[in-house]
Design a protein around this motif. Sequence first.
Motif, PDB file in Angstrom:
ATOM      1  N   CYS A   1       3.805   0.179  -1.622  1.00  0.00           N
ATOM      2  CA  CYS A   1       3.073  -0.625  -0.629  1.00  0.00           C
ATOM      3  C   CYS A   1       3.730  -0.520   0.739  1.00  0.00           C
ATOM      4  O   CYS A   1       3.049  -0.404   1.767  1.00  0.00           O
ATOM      5  N   LEU A   2       5.064  -0.548   0.754  1.00  0.00           N
ATOM      6  CA  LEU A   2       5.796  -0.437   2.011  1.00  0.00           C
ATOM      7  C   LEU A   2       5.587   0.934   2.638  1.00  0.00           C
ATOM      8  O   LEU A   2       5.402   1.067   3.851  1.00  0.00           O
ATOM      9  N   GLY A   3       5.581   1.984   1.794  1.00  0.00           N
ATOM     10  CA  GLY A   3       5.350   3.331   2.287  1.00  0.00           C
ATOM     11  C   GLY A   3       3.963   3.512   2.863  1.00  0.00           C
ATOM     12  O   GLY A   3       3.785   4.128   3.919  1.00  0.00           O
ATOM     13  N   PHE A   4       2.946   2.972   2.164  1.00  0.00           N
ATOM     14  CA  PHE A   4       1.575   3.045   2.659  1.00  0.00           C
ATOM     15  C   PHE A   4       1.449   2.369   4.021  1.00  0.00           C
ATOM     16  O   PHE A   4       0.739   2.845   4.903  1.00  0.00           O
ATOM     17  N   LEU A   5       2.170   1.230   4.177  1.00  0.00           N
ATOM     18  CA  LEU A   5       2.076   0.486   5.425  1.00  0.00           C
ATOM     19  C   LEU A   5       2.782   1.196   6.573  1.00  0.00           C
ATOM     20  O   LEU A   5       2.224   1.345   7.669  1.00  0.00           O
ATOM     21  N   LEU A   6       4.011   1.660   6.318  1.00  0.00           N
ATOM     22  CA  LEU A   6       4.811   2.259   7.379  1.00  0.00           C
ATOM     23  C   LEU A   6       4.364   3.675   7.742  1.00  0.00           C
ATOM     24  O   LEU A   6       4.432   4.078   8.906  1.00  0.00           O
ATOM     25  N   ILE A   7       3.888   4.431   6.746  1.00  0.00           N
ATOM     26  CA  ILE A   7       3.513   5.825   6.997  1.00  0.00           C
ATOM     27  C   ILE A   7       2.038   5.963   7.383  1.00  0.00           C
ATOM     28  O   ILE A   7       1.689   6.659   8.338  1.00  0.00           O
ATOM     29  N   GLY A   8       1.188   5.280   6.618  1.00  0.00           N
ATOM     30  CA  GLY A   8      -0.255   5.441   6.867  1.00  0.00           C
ATOM     31  C   GLY A   8      -0.916   4.265   7.534  1.00  0.00           C
ATOM     32  O   GLY A   8      -2.117   4.320   7.836  1.00  0.00           O
ATOM     33  N   GLY A   9      -0.165   3.171   7.734  1.00  0.00           N
ATOM     34  CA  GLY A   9      -0.768   1.985   8.339  1.00  0.00           C
ATOM     35  C   GLY A   9      -1.782   1.309   7.437  1.00  0.00           C
ATOM     36  O   GLY A   9      -2.667   0.592   7.914  1.00  0.00           O
ATOM     37  N   VAL A  10      -1.664   1.551   6.136  1.00  0.00           N
ATOM     38  CA  VAL A  10      -2.614   0.992   5.173  1.00  0.00           C
ATOM     39  C   VAL A  10      -2.008  -0.244   4.508  1.00  0.00           C
ATOM     40  O   VAL A  10      -0.899  -0.190   3.971  1.00  0.00           O
ATOM     41  N   ASP A  11      -2.735  -1.350   4.537  1.00  0.00           N
ATOM     42  CA  ASP A  11      -2.269  -2.583   3.920  1.00  0.00           C
ATOM     43  C   ASP A  11      -2.722  -2.626   2.458  1.00  0.00           C
ATOM     44  O   ASP A  11      -3.899  -2.831   2.180  1.00  0.00           O
ATOM     45  N   SER A  12      -1.799  -2.407   1.548  1.00  0.00           N
ATOM     46  CA  SER A  12      -2.129  -2.413   0.118  1.00  0.00           C
ATOM     47  C   SER A  12      -1.351  -3.502  -0.623  1.00  0.00           C
ATOM     48  O   SER A  12      -1.204  -3.455  -1.846  1.00  0.00           O
ATOM     49  N   TRP A  13      -0.843  -4.501   0.110  1.00  0.00           N
ATOM     50  CA  TRP A  13       0.013  -5.524  -0.486  1.00  0.00           C
ATOM     51  C   TRP A  13      -0.709  -6.381  -1.523  1.00  0.00           C
ATOM     52  O   TRP A  13      -0.054  -6.984  -2.389  1.00  0.00           O
ATOM     53  N   SER A  14      -2.037  -6.449  -1.469  1.00  0.00           N
ATOM     54  CA  SER A  14      -2.752  -7.258  -2.461  1.00  0.00           C
ATOM     55  C   SER A  14      -2.517  -6.735  -3.874  1.00  0.00           C
ATOM     56  O   SER A  14      -2.664  -7.481  -4.856  1.00  0.00           O
ATOM     57  N   MET A  15      -2.153  -5.451  -3.984  1.00  0.00           N
ATOM     58  CA  MET A  15      -1.854  -4.883  -5.295  1.00  0.00           C
ATOM     59  C   MET A  15      -0.692  -5.592  -5.972  1.00  0.00           C
ATOM     60  O   MET A  15      -0.613  -5.668  -7.208  1.00  0.00           O
ATOM     61  N   MET A  16       0.232  -6.163  -5.188  1.00  0.00           N
ATOM     62  CA  MET A  16       1.391  -6.856  -5.749  1.00  0.00           C
ATOM     63  C   MET A  16       0.970  -8.079  -6.548  1.00  0.00           C
ATOM     64  O   MET A  16       1.661  -8.481  -7.491  1.00  0.00           O
TER      65      MET A  16
END
Length: 208
Positions: free
Chosen positions: A113-128
């Motif tokens: 999730c952190l990688g998606f956010l920092l690299i692609g700007g994608v917020d995927s934190w809901s997966m947690m």
Amino acid sequence: MDEKKLTEKESIILITEMISRTKERYIGDGNIMLMWGYLTVLVSILVWTLLAVTHNQAWNWLWFLIWIIGGILTPIMARKEHTEKGMKSYSDKVTSQLWTTVGFSASAATFFCLGFLLIGGVDSWSMMFTIALIIVPMAEIAQGIVIREKSLIAGGAVGIVAGMFTLCCIAGRVALNTSWFMPIFIVAFTAMMIIPGHILNRKAKNGK
């Protein structure tokens, strides 16, 4: 010298005794479960309150307090309990590996999730939330089956129901608004961790 073969009756007695010893070790180990339960609920309430008051999404970084505080306290508490109770049985090792797998899965998901956010700007934190409400309760149910503790099975079942609902919301692109989702998350963790933790400690106190 030939090894003695266990009869069917002796095997059943041996398995029953092993389960009983494992249950005795875990009855009273509700403190770690309570720590994670109260920690998660308190951080959830804190984040929920700050988001409602400020509408600043930066407060979501406070979720990492769960990992930081829980990650520090768990090995300390586990080491203390191991010192007090001595050697682990096979069942002890199985349950320990269950929670180790959960910890590894959650850590891997956090990094993704952190990688998606920092690299692609994608917020995927809901997966947690699906990790917390599906993988964690599945491990809890498995542990409850191993030690024959109904409160763990029931608490895990509540968590899985909440997790399936959450997964459907994510798949259907329904926004997990804090106004209605946070109460569900808090109730689920109360059922999963806090209530069973108190039940385990109460049984230990009563010598059951």
